[in-house]
Design a protein around this motif. Structure first.
Motif, PDB file in Angstrom:
ATOM      1  N   GLY A 120      -1.311   1.832   4.086  1.00  0.00           N
ATOM      2  CA  GLY A 120      -1.416   1.997   2.637  1.00  0.00           C
ATOM      3  C   GLY A 120      -0.879   3.344   2.180  1.00  0.00           C
ATOM      4  N   LYS A 121      -1.233   4.387   2.895  1.00  0.00           N
ATOM      5  CA  LYS A 121      -0.718   5.718   2.552  1.00  0.00           C
ATOM      6  C   LYS A 121       0.785   5.793   2.765  1.00  0.00           C
ATOM      7  N   LEU A 122       1.277   5.133   3.839  1.00  0.00           N
ATOM      8  CA  LEU A 122       2.710   5.130   4.127  1.00  0.00           C
ATOM      9  C   LEU A 122       3.489   4.401   3.033  1.00  0.00           C
ATOM     10  N   ILE A 123       2.996   3.265   2.585  1.00  0.00           N
ATOM     11  CA  ILE A 123       3.697   2.498   1.548  1.00  0.00           C
ATOM     12  C   ILE A 123       3.661   3.239   0.212  1.00  0.00           C
ATOM     13  N   ASP A 124       2.558   3.926  -0.099  1.00  0.00           N
ATOM     14  CA  ASP A 124       2.513   4.718  -1.333  1.00  0.00           C
ATOM     15  C   ASP A 124       3.583   5.800  -1.322  1.00  0.00           C
TER      16      ASP A 124
ATOM     17  N   CYS B 247      14.038  -5.310   3.585  1.00  0.00           N
ATOM     18  CA  CYS B 247      13.679  -5.171   4.999  1.00  0.00           C
ATOM     19  C   CYS B 247      12.261  -4.624   5.142  1.00  0.00           C
ATOM     20  N   VAL B 248      11.918  -3.630   4.334  1.00  0.00           N
ATOM     21  CA  VAL B 248      10.569  -3.052   4.392  1.00  0.00           C
ATOM     22  C   VAL B 248       9.532  -4.090   3.964  1.00  0.00           C
ATOM     23  N   GLU B 249       9.863  -4.919   2.989  1.00  0.00           N
ATOM     24  CA  GLU B 249       8.934  -5.975   2.577  1.00  0.00           C
ATOM     25  C   GLU B 249       8.676  -6.957   3.717  1.00  0.00           C
ATOM     26  N   ARG B 250       9.726  -7.310   4.438  1.00  0.00           N
ATOM     27  CA  ARG B 250       9.543  -8.240   5.566  1.00  0.00           C
ATOM     28  C   ARG B 250       8.704  -7.594   6.674  1.00  0.00           C
ATOM     29  N   ILE B 251       8.969  -6.328   6.962  1.00  0.00           N
ATOM     30  CA  ILE B 251       8.194  -5.622   7.990  1.00  0.00           C
ATOM     31  C   ILE B 251       6.726  -5.558   7.586  1.00  0.00           C
TER      32      ILE B 251
ATOM     33  N   ASP C 142      15.107   5.783  -7.510  1.00  0.00           N
ATOM     34  CA  ASP C 142      16.384   5.062  -7.486  1.00  0.00           C
ATOM     35  C   ASP C 142      16.567   4.343  -8.822  1.00  0.00           C
ATOM     36  N   ALA C 143      17.623   4.694  -9.543  1.00  0.00           N
ATOM     37  CA  ALA C 143      17.842   4.123 -10.872  1.00  0.00           C
ATOM     38  C   ALA C 143      18.155   2.635 -10.812  1.00  0.00           C
ATOM     39  N   ASN C 144      18.629   2.156  -9.661  1.00  0.00           N
ATOM     40  CA  ASN C 144      18.989   0.736  -9.535  1.00  0.00           C
ATOM     41  C   ASN C 144      17.820  -0.150  -9.110  1.00  0.00           C
ATOM     42  N   LEU C 145      16.667   0.441  -8.868  1.00  0.00           N
ATOM     43  CA  LEU C 145      15.516  -0.340  -8.434  1.00  0.00           C
ATOM     44  C   LEU C 145      14.897  -1.072  -9.623  1.00  0.00           C
ATOM     45  N   LYS C 146      14.852  -2.395  -9.530  1.00  0.00           N
ATOM     46  CA  LYS C 146      14.288  -3.192 -10.612  1.00  0.00           C
ATOM     47  C   LYS C 146      12.767  -3.082 -10.620  1.00  0.00           C
ATOM     48  N   SER C 147      12.207  -3.246 -11.815  1.00  0.00           N
ATOM     49  CA  SER C 147      10.755  -3.112 -11.963  1.00  0.00           C
ATOM     50  C   SER C 147      10.011  -4.211 -11.199  1.00  0.00           C
ATOM     51  N   ASP C 148      10.594  -5.415 -11.136  1.00  0.00           N
ATOM     52  CA  ASP C 148       9.933  -6.503 -10.411  1.00  0.00           C
ATOM     53  C   ASP C 148       9.815  -6.202  -8.923  1.00  0.00           C
ATOM     54  N   ARG C 149      10.848  -5.618  -8.316  1.00  0.00           N
ATOM     55  CA  ARG C 149      10.803  -5.296  -6.894  1.00  0.00           C
ATOM     56  C   ARG C 149       9.796  -4.189  -6.629  1.00  0.00           C
ATOM     57  N   PHE C 150       9.757  -3.202  -7.517  1.00  0.00           N
ATOM     58  CA  PHE C 150       8.765  -2.146  -7.382  1.00  0.00           C
ATOM     59  C   PHE C 150       7.358  -2.709  -7.507  1.00  0.00           C
ATOM     60  N   TYR C 151       7.165  -3.603  -8.455  1.00  0.00           N
ATOM     61  CA  TYR C 151       5.847  -4.194  -8.695  1.00  0.00           C
ATOM     62  C   TYR C 151       5.414  -5.067  -7.517  1.00  0.00           C
TER      63      TYR C 151
ATOM     64  N   LEU D 268       6.334  -5.005  -4.346  1.00  0.00           N
ATOM     65  CA  LEU D 268       6.007  -4.230  -3.155  1.00  0.00           C
ATOM     66  C   LEU D 268       4.684  -3.487  -3.337  1.00  0.00           C
ATOM     67  N   SER D 269       4.394  -3.068  -4.567  1.00  0.00           N
ATOM     68  CA  SER D 269       3.151  -2.321  -4.818  1.00  0.00           C
ATOM     69  C   SER D 269       1.916  -3.183  -4.616  1.00  0.00           C
ATOM     70  N   ILE D 270       1.995  -4.443  -5.011  1.00  0.00           N
ATOM     71  CA  ILE D 270       0.819  -5.319  -4.928  1.00  0.00           C
ATOM     72  C   ILE D 270       0.759  -6.081  -3.611  1.00  0.00           C
ATOM     73  N   SER D 271       1.674  -5.770  -2.683  1.00  0.00           N
ATOM     74  CA  SER D 271       1.675  -6.495  -1.409  1.00  0.00           C
ATOM     75  C   SER D 271       0.451  -6.174  -0.574  1.00  0.00           C
TER      76      SER D 271
END
Length: 652
Positions: A419-423, A378-382, A432-441, A443-446
């Motif tokens: 940018g500060k908010l997303i950081d 949801c945050v990615e879509r926003i 979150d232990a269930n967060l995959k590295s691809d999803r973290f990556y 969102l970081s480069i968005s």
């Protein structure tokens, strides 16, 4: 003849005038014992019904009891049943009192049912002078429709007599009056009804207008946070309307080109009244209203109505509206609102994402398909909606700049805030232990590169993720660290990263390399400043020599002394500059040696015994690092070394 107040005897209503009742009228579950003449003199419909029963031999009869009660004879002259009477027994009671000549106190809450009752009973002016229809119409036009609040109350009363009120145009006239009166409201005062009512007395009207102007200026002096009780009251009155009438009213407001902020305020007030739990600070309804909580289906219908009518423009208010939108979005996820409804909310939030807070972005994941604690998708879509809107603004700005002959790559302040908010959001979900590295990556480069002035916040998020995911492979760790730009790390962040054992070797080498470059640039800047300082006195000296030739002899001696002082200062600056150059050469040699040793260690034994390659660096160069980290978006971060506040990241 007088009429006493009704006495409830079971479900019967009696009129005590000293005469026995000769007509019984049933309305819903109430029986009215009345007299024919007052009713027939005012109502054409009752006159016709009574006349029909009197001429019909089957209805006008004399009933006798059993033989044991022959002495008791009850004669029922007329009995009428009025089905589907508008407004029910309460409206008929007021109409009956009017027929008996009793004064009825009219008000906005009963005017629509009473007007419909007069229409149902055919109490027209042609049949009887100053009848109920003309009396209610006069009150409705001269009092109700001239006031915003009274029009809302009258519209609410139309819910009891919807079909007849629609055919008589009462509902439409109430809505038109509300829209007309609301259009004169000043949005800056959050709904002050400047022209609430029209008075027949011009003097009183002018004095009231002056009073409103004085109140308006007083409120604006106090600030935008002040809200009027009058505004709150008429917004509160709107929340009492049923959903169907509220829909019609909002549609009329939008078609009437009403200020979008007023429409938005109406929708917000209605949603807060009928959808519990929109605010995280007040999710438990009061005990008094717990019995009137709408069902999930009703809440879903209200929410979808609110969202479909929200203006798509970017709100000019503070983050209050943004928090309200996030509350709607969380509720929409809970009650399974339509996908179109949620998509509309996400798009509107994206248009004003810079007004959001980190707490707003932490939307719980309610779907069983998501393994993460928070709804990252949801945050990615926003964020995508925000970037799309920013791109449209940029394209429009480039066209305007091209026409004006200007232009330039300007860093938007809204992009910096996001940018500060997303950081901060990345650092929060990184644990979150269930967060995959691809999803973290992903969102970081968005965000584009210009969204971050410094990458300290991004480094903190990476460190949190690596700390919470120690099982991450070396390749994934290098990929995640690749989202950082080591050139945008401050000295404090570089110092912390240099001895961070969670970072891969390649990342640490880059950090050390760029740290030396930053140090070299800092020293070079000092040298340039020193040379500029040495050149400035020479210019002053030439100017002084020109002034010496034009001035008197007394001033010549004074200037000569000043010139000798400047010569001595130049000599001192040259000595300092020579020593600084020597130090720079030494640092360059040390940096070159460090790079060679690191390359040699990387090839031979990158992580072997005796404390690993970090221990080898420490033994060879005797360098110990102090762990510090700073805010990624503050330009004053370098000055933090002089005594400002520090955020410490402790290694584990």
């Amino acid at each position: 003849m007088g009429v006493e107040n009704p006495g409830s005897k079971g479900q019967a209503w009696f009129c005590t005038t000293g005469l026995p009742s000769d007509i019984v009228i049933e309305v819903e579950d109430m029986t009215f014992h009345l007299h024919k003449f007052p009713l027939m003199s005012r109502s054409r419909k009752l006159h016709q019904l009574i006349t029909e029963q009197e001429t019909d031999p089957t209805t006008s009869t004399t009933q006798r009891d059993d033989e044991e009660e022959r002495d008791e004879i009850e004669e029922i002259i007329c009995q009428i049943s009025l089905l589907d009477f508008p407004g029910g027994s309460e409206s008929f009671e007021m109409a009956a009192k009017f027929c008996y000549g009793v004064r009825v106190d009219l008000n906005s809450s009963i005017i629509a049912p009473l007007r419909c009752a007069g229409e149902f009973l055919d109490m027209t002016e042609e049949y009887s002078e100053d009848n109920l229809i003309s009396k209610t119409e006069r009150f409705f036009s001269q009092y109700v429709l001239r006031s915003l609040k009274e029009s809302i109350k009258a519209l609410k009363s139309c819910e009891r007599v919807v079909p007849l009120a629609e055919s008589l145009g009462i509902t439409e006239r109430c809505i038109d009056s509300i829209v007309s009166r609301a259009s004169s409201v000043d949005p800056a005062l959050f709904g002050w009804p400047v022209s609430e009512a029209e008075n027949e007395n011009n003097v009183r009207a002018s004095s009231n207008q002056a009073l409103w102007k004085e109140i308006e200026s007083t409120v604006r002096r106090k600030g935008s946070g002040a809200k009027s009780n009058s505004a709150d009251s008429w917004f509160e009155d709107l929340t009492l309307l049923g959903l169907q009438l509220f829909k019609r009213l909002i549609l009329a407001m939008k078609m009437g080109d009403l200020n979008p902020e007023i429409v938005e305020s109406c929708l917000m007030s209605y949603a807060k009244k009928h959808i519990p739990g929109l605010s995280r600070s007040n999710r438990k309804p009061s005990s008094s209203s717990s019995s009137s909580i709408a069902s999930e289906g009703e809440q879903r219908e209200v929410l979808e109505t609110i969202v479909s009518n929200l203006p798509l423009h970017k709100s000019s208010r503070s983050s209050t509206t943004t928090r309200f939108l996030f509350g709607l979005l969380r509720t929409a996820n809970i009650i399974n609102a339509a996908d179109e409804c949620r998509s509309t909310l996400e798009k509107k939030i994206g248009l004003q994402l810079e007004q959001a807070t980190l707490d707003d972005l932490l939307i719980p994941s309610y779907s069983y398909l998501n393994e993460t604690l928070y709804d990252v998708d949801c945050v990615e879509r926003i964020l995508g909606h925000f970037l799309d809107g920013l791109e449209e603004e940029r394209n429009g700005g480039e066209i305007e700049a091209g026409e004006d002959g200007g232009g330039g790559n300007v860093r938007p302040p809204t992009l910096m805030l996001v940018g500060k908010l997303i950081d901060g959001y990345l650092a929060e979900i990184g644990s979150d232990a269930n967060l995959k590295s691809d999803r973290f990556y992903n969102l970081s480069i968005s965000l584009p590169e210009e969204a971050r002035l410094f990458d300290d916040g991004l480094y903190r998020a990476v460190d949190v993720y690596l700390k919470s995911h120690p099982w991450t492979s070396e390749a994934e760790r290098e990929k995640i660290c690749g989202i950082m730009d080591c050139r945008k790390l401050t000295i404090e962040a570089c110092t912390h990263a240099a001895q961070n054992e969670r970072l891969p070797l390649r990342a640490v080498v880059q950090v050390l390399f760029f740290e030396q470059i930053q140090l070299r640039h800092a020293i070079t800047g000092t040298l340039i400043a020193a040379e500029a300082g040495s050149a400035r006195p020479s210019l002053l000296r030439r100017r002084e020599e020109e002034e010496i030739e034009a001035e008197a002899g007394a001033m010549q001696e004074c200037n000569s002394n000043a010139w000798r002082g400047q010569v001595r200062e130049n000599q001192v600056l040259r000595l300092d500059m020579d020593s600084m150059r020597t130090r720079v050469h030494q640092l360059e040699r040390e940096c070159s040696n460090i790079k060679k040793v690191i390359e040699k260690i990387d090839k031979e034994c990158p992580r072997q015994h005796n404390g690993g390659w970090r221990g080898s660096l420490t033994r060879r160069f005797g360098c110990k690092f102090k762990t510090q980290v700073c805010d990624s978006h503050e330009q004053t971060v370098v000055n933090a070394r002089k005594g400002s506040q520090h955020h410490h990241l402790h290694q584990q």
